[in-house]
Design a protein around this motif. Structure first.
Motif, PDB file in Angstrom:
ATOM      1  N   LEU A 127      14.671  62.027   8.413  1.00 52.11           N
ATOM      2  CA  LEU A 127      14.017  62.857   7.510  1.00 52.11           C
ATOM      3  C   LEU A 127      14.439  62.799   6.065  1.00 52.11           C
ATOM      4  CD1 LEU A 127      14.316  66.017  10.083  1.00 52.11           C
ATOM      5  CD2 LEU A 127      12.466  64.562   9.831  1.00 52.11           C
ATOM      6  N   GLY A 128      13.359  63.704   5.218  1.00 51.64           N
ATOM      7  CA  GLY A 128      13.804  63.383   3.693  1.00 51.64           C
ATOM      8  C   GLY A 128      15.219  64.206   3.481  1.00 51.64           C
ATOM      9  N   SER A 129      15.529  64.095   2.142  1.00 49.38           N
ATOM     10  CA  SER A 129      16.792  64.625   1.703  1.00 49.38           C
ATOM     11  C   SER A 129      16.723  66.003   1.812  1.00 49.38           C
ATOM     12  CB  SER A 129      16.851  63.794   0.426  1.00 49.38           C
ATOM     13  OG  SER A 129      16.084  64.139  -0.665  1.00 49.38           O
TER      14      SER A 129
ATOM     15  N   ARG B  89      16.095  68.031   3.744  1.00 48.10           N
ATOM     16  CA  ARG B  89      16.734  68.750   4.921  1.00 48.10           C
ATOM     17  C   ARG B  89      17.938  67.749   5.572  1.00 48.10           C
ATOM     18  NH1 ARG B  89      13.970  71.246  10.469  1.00 48.10           N
ATOM     19  NH2 ARG B  89      15.934  70.778  11.648  1.00 48.10           N
ATOM     20  N   GLY B  90      17.612  66.377   5.362  1.00 45.76           N
ATOM     21  CA  GLY B  90      18.663  65.581   5.847  1.00 45.76           C
ATOM     22  C   GLY B  90      18.496  65.337   7.376  1.00 45.76           C
ATOM     23  N   GLY B  91      19.363  64.427   7.942  1.00 49.20           N
ATOM     24  CA  GLY B  91      19.432  64.478   9.348  1.00 49.20           C
ATOM     25  C   GLY B  91      18.248  63.413  10.218  1.00 49.20           C
ATOM     26  N   PHE B  92      18.109  63.728  11.320  1.00 45.37           N
ATOM     27  CA  PHE B  92      17.074  62.947  11.942  1.00 45.37           C
ATOM     28  C   PHE B  92      16.540  63.649  13.282  1.00 45.37           C
ATOM     29  CE2 PHE B  92      21.020  62.279  14.027  1.00 45.37           C
ATOM     30  CZ  PHE B  92      20.581  61.982  15.401  1.00 45.37           C
ATOM     31  N   LEU B  93      15.272  63.087  13.736  1.00 43.96           N
ATOM     32  CA  LEU B  93      14.864  63.543  14.861  1.00 43.96           C
ATOM     33  C   LEU B  93      14.587  62.328  15.950  1.00 43.96           C
ATOM     34  CD1 LEU B  93      11.653  65.455  13.765  1.00 43.96           C
ATOM     35  CD2 LEU B  93      13.925  66.464  14.592  1.00 43.96           C
ATOM     36  N   ALA B  94      15.102  62.454  17.276  1.00 46.67           N
ATOM     37  CA  ALA B  94      15.002  61.342  18.065  1.00 46.67           C
ATOM     38  C   ALA B  94      14.361  61.779  19.535  1.00 46.67           C
ATOM     39  CB  ALA B  94      16.681  60.924  18.398  1.00 46.67           C
ATOM     40  N   TRP B  95      14.079  60.847  20.045  1.00 41.53           N
ATOM     41  CA  TRP B  95      13.631  60.884  21.247  1.00 41.53           C
ATOM     42  C   TRP B  95      13.346  59.450  22.139  1.00 41.53           C
ATOM     43  CZ3 TRP B  95       8.906  58.873  23.526  1.00 41.53           C
ATOM     44  CH2 TRP B  95       8.548  59.312  24.775  1.00 41.53           C
ATOM     45  N   SER B  96      13.593  59.456  23.348  1.00 41.36           N
ATOM     46  CA  SER B  96      13.598  58.255  24.179  1.00 41.36           C
ATOM     47  C   SER B  96      12.853  58.796  25.642  1.00 41.36           C
ATOM     48  CB  SER B  96      14.893  57.404  24.297  1.00 41.36           C
ATOM     49  OG  SER B  96      15.576  58.060  25.365  1.00 41.36           O
ATOM     50  N   THR B  97      12.588  57.765  26.306  1.00 42.41           N
ATOM     51  CA  THR B  97      12.097  58.035  27.877  1.00 42.41           C
ATOM     52  C   THR B  97      13.477  58.073  28.688  1.00 42.41           C
ATOM     53  OG1 THR B  97      12.058  55.633  27.994  1.00 42.41           O
ATOM     54  CG2 THR B  97       9.980  56.785  27.561  1.00 42.41           C
ATOM     55  N   PHE B  98      14.415  57.891  28.016  1.00 41.77           N
ATOM     56  CA  PHE B  98      15.809  57.991  28.958  1.00 41.77           C
ATOM     57  C   PHE B  98      16.492  59.377  28.951  1.00 41.77           C
ATOM     58  CE2 PHE B  98      15.398  53.752  27.071  1.00 41.77           C
ATOM     59  CZ  PHE B  98      15.194  53.018  28.068  1.00 41.77           C
ATOM     60  N   PRO B  99      16.599  60.232  29.975  1.00 41.95           N
ATOM     61  CA  PRO B  99      16.966  61.653  30.009  1.00 41.95           C
ATOM     62  C   PRO B  99      18.081  61.695  29.363  1.00 41.95           C
ATOM     63  CG  PRO B  99      15.666  60.926  31.966  1.00 41.95           C
ATOM     64  CD  PRO B  99      15.868  59.723  31.309  1.00 41.95           C
TER      65      PRO B  99
ATOM     66  N   SER C 261       6.756  72.360   8.968  1.00 40.09           N
ATOM     67  CA  SER C 261       6.136  72.208   7.820  1.00 40.09           C
ATOM     68  C   SER C 261       7.103  71.742   6.657  1.00 40.09           C
ATOM     69  CB  SER C 261       5.480  73.371   7.252  1.00 40.09           C
ATOM     70  OG  SER C 261       6.376  74.590   7.160  1.00 40.09           O
ATOM     71  N   THR C 262       8.489  72.144   7.147  1.00 43.03           N
ATOM     72  CA  THR C 262       9.418  71.652   6.154  1.00 43.03           C
ATOM     73  C   THR C 262      10.082  70.398   6.316  1.00 43.03           C
ATOM     74  OG1 THR C 262      11.269  72.854   7.713  1.00 43.03           O
ATOM     75  CG2 THR C 262      10.103  74.207   5.582  1.00 43.03           C
ATOM     76  N   GLU C 263       9.738  69.702   7.535  1.00 43.92           N
ATOM     77  CA  GLU C 263      10.084  68.351   7.733  1.00 43.92           C
ATOM     78  C   GLU C 263       9.409  67.230   7.165  1.00 43.92           C
ATOM     79  OE1 GLU C 263      12.558  69.632  12.008  1.00 43.92           O
ATOM     80  OE2 GLU C 263      10.481  68.778  11.783  1.00 43.92           O
ATOM     81  N   HIS C 264       9.981  66.022   6.724  1.00 42.09           N
ATOM     82  CA  HIS C 264       9.196  65.173   6.173  1.00 42.09           C
ATOM     83  C   HIS C 264       9.949  63.640   6.558  1.00 42.09           C
ATOM     84  CE1 HIS C 264       6.920  68.062   3.686  1.00 42.09           C
ATOM     85  NE2 HIS C 264       8.200  68.457   3.205  1.00 42.09           N
ATOM     86  N   VAL C 265       9.174  62.950   7.379  1.00 40.42           N
ATOM     87  CA  VAL C 265       9.720  61.675   7.733  1.00 40.42           C
ATOM     88  C   VAL C 265       9.667  60.451   6.697  1.00 40.42           C
ATOM     89  CG1 VAL C 265       9.213  59.793   9.532  1.00 40.42           C
ATOM     90  CG2 VAL C 265       9.109  62.238  10.090  1.00 40.42           C
ATOM     91  N   VAL C 266      10.666  59.952   6.242  1.00 43.43           N
ATOM     92  CA  VAL C 266      10.813  58.847   5.328  1.00 43.43           C
ATOM     93  C   VAL C 266      11.156  57.310   5.925  1.00 43.43           C
ATOM     94  CG1 VAL C 266      11.144  60.559   3.525  1.00 43.43           C
ATOM     95  CG2 VAL C 266      13.254  59.502   4.599  1.00 43.43           C
TER      96      VAL C 266
END
Length: 362
Positions: free
Chosen positions: A73-75, A77-87, A174-179
């Motif tokens: 994510l953009g500066s 907010r920072g951080g990241f979002l993640a997901w996978s098909t592995f529980p 709305s506040t999250e932006h992927v970079v």
């Protein structure tokens, strides 16, 4: 009456000498110089023994519907979002988990324990479940939701898939932006023409931009990379193991550096070449971030170790092609030496076998 030559044959002439004579030594030397030098010339010219060969084959590739996604994510907010098909991976993400919309991939296990959090964040009341609308609270263990846009295509109808159309929609606030995006897709990869080679491979996509985006479009080839040639026959399943250990409860097994390092340690891998990423900007406030990927499975040039008979065949062709020249040259040399009596011999006219048989009867 005029006479014409209707038929002719060479008169055979022989030369006799003792086995210990100069003529015998000359013939032995001529034979050595006729057959040994072509072998040395072919060998010293390099490539006499075929150490590696190649052929073309359309691989049998199938998408395994295994995905690992990390969106930075953009500066602001920072951080990241993640997901996978592995529980197990999803359970390790905590608040960073974000379930996207992707076709033909089971995510019900994630929704089973985190669906309420998703509903609270995005205020989405329903999902498309197997082509019908159902409230998110009604999703139960074992359900999947589809958007029917991720598919494999056999364009030439030869029974082998030629490309993958992959689409993933990552819901955002709305506040999250992927970079930046890091994405792993896994495949089953098989070759059958020479040896039967079976492995599980991956395509790793990584793109980052200074401006937040709304969509990432990728169009590339899933290419085979070989650090060593394959065998000419037999069954090779040394890499038929999962690229990602989806059953592991440890976070280190899902670290991208660990996954890529272990994958690159293989002698045979696949890589996504010429992805040509296109970063689109201008996302609406409630719109998801979309990843569109077209991955082709092209015909590959496979390097392999040739078998014994293939090596002999290749070496024999080189040897004989040079030997013919030496045979022609030394045949002329031997004829000159014996006809001009360079070495002492007793010339005799060869008698046909039929005449010898008649003399014997008489």
């Amino acid at each position: 009456m005029a006479l014409y030559e209707l038929y002719s044959h060479p008169a055979e002439r022989g030369y006799r000498a003792g086995l210990c004579s100069k003529a015998a030594v000359f013939l032995l030397l001529a034979a050595v110089l006729t057959y040994i030098p072509p072998l040395l010339v072919a060998f010293r010219s390099h490539g006499f023994w075929l150490k590696r060969s190649s052929y073309e084959e359309q691989p049998t590739v199938r998408f395994q519907h295994q995905v690992l996604l990390v969106a930075l994510l953009g500066s602001e907010r920072g951080g990241f979002l993640a997901w996978s098909t592995f529980p197990a991976f999803n359970r390790l993400q905590g608040d960073h988990l974000r379930v996207p919309l992707v076709s033909n991939i089971a995510v019900s296990k994630i929704l089973n324990w985190n669906g309420s959090c998703w509903l609270k964040l995005f205020n989405r009341e329903c999902l498309k479940l197997r082509n019908r609308e159902v409230p998110i609270q009604m999703l139960k263990h074992g359900d999947t939701f589809l958007n029917n846009e991720t598919r494999e295509e056999d364009r030439n109808q030869d029974g082998k898939m030629d490309m993958l159309h992959f689409k993933l929609e990552l819901p955002l606030q709305s506040t999250e932006h992927v970079v930046a995006v890091q994405l792993i897709l896994t495949f089953s990869y098989q070759l059958h023409r020479m040896s039967t080679f079976v492995m599980q491979s991956m395509a790793f996509l990584q793109s980052s931009f200074a401006v937040p985006g709304s969509q990432l479009y990728v169009n590339g080839d899933l290419r085979l990379q070989q650090k060593q040639p394959l065998n000419y026959g037999g069954l090779d399943v040394r890499y038929n193991v999962s690229v990602i250990n989806g059953t592991s409860p440890f976070a280190c097994d899902y670290d991208l550096t660990h996954i890529v390092a272990a994958y690159q340690a293989r002698n045979v891998t696949t890589v996504l070449t010429d992805p040509n990423p296109i970063w689109l900007v201008g996302r609406a406030a409630e719109a998801p971030f979309v990843i569109n990927a077209v991955i082709r499975y092209p015909v590959e040039v496979i390097s392999y170790l040739p078998g014994f008979w293939e090596m002999i065949k290749f070496a024999w062709i080189q040897y004989v092609s040079i030997l013919l020249i030496f045979l022609w040259v030394f045949e002329r040399i031997k004829r000159f030496v014996f006809q001009n009596q360079v070495v002492t011999t007793v010339p005799v006219t060869a008698v046909p076998q039929r005449e010898l048989y008649k003399e014997h009867l008489s």
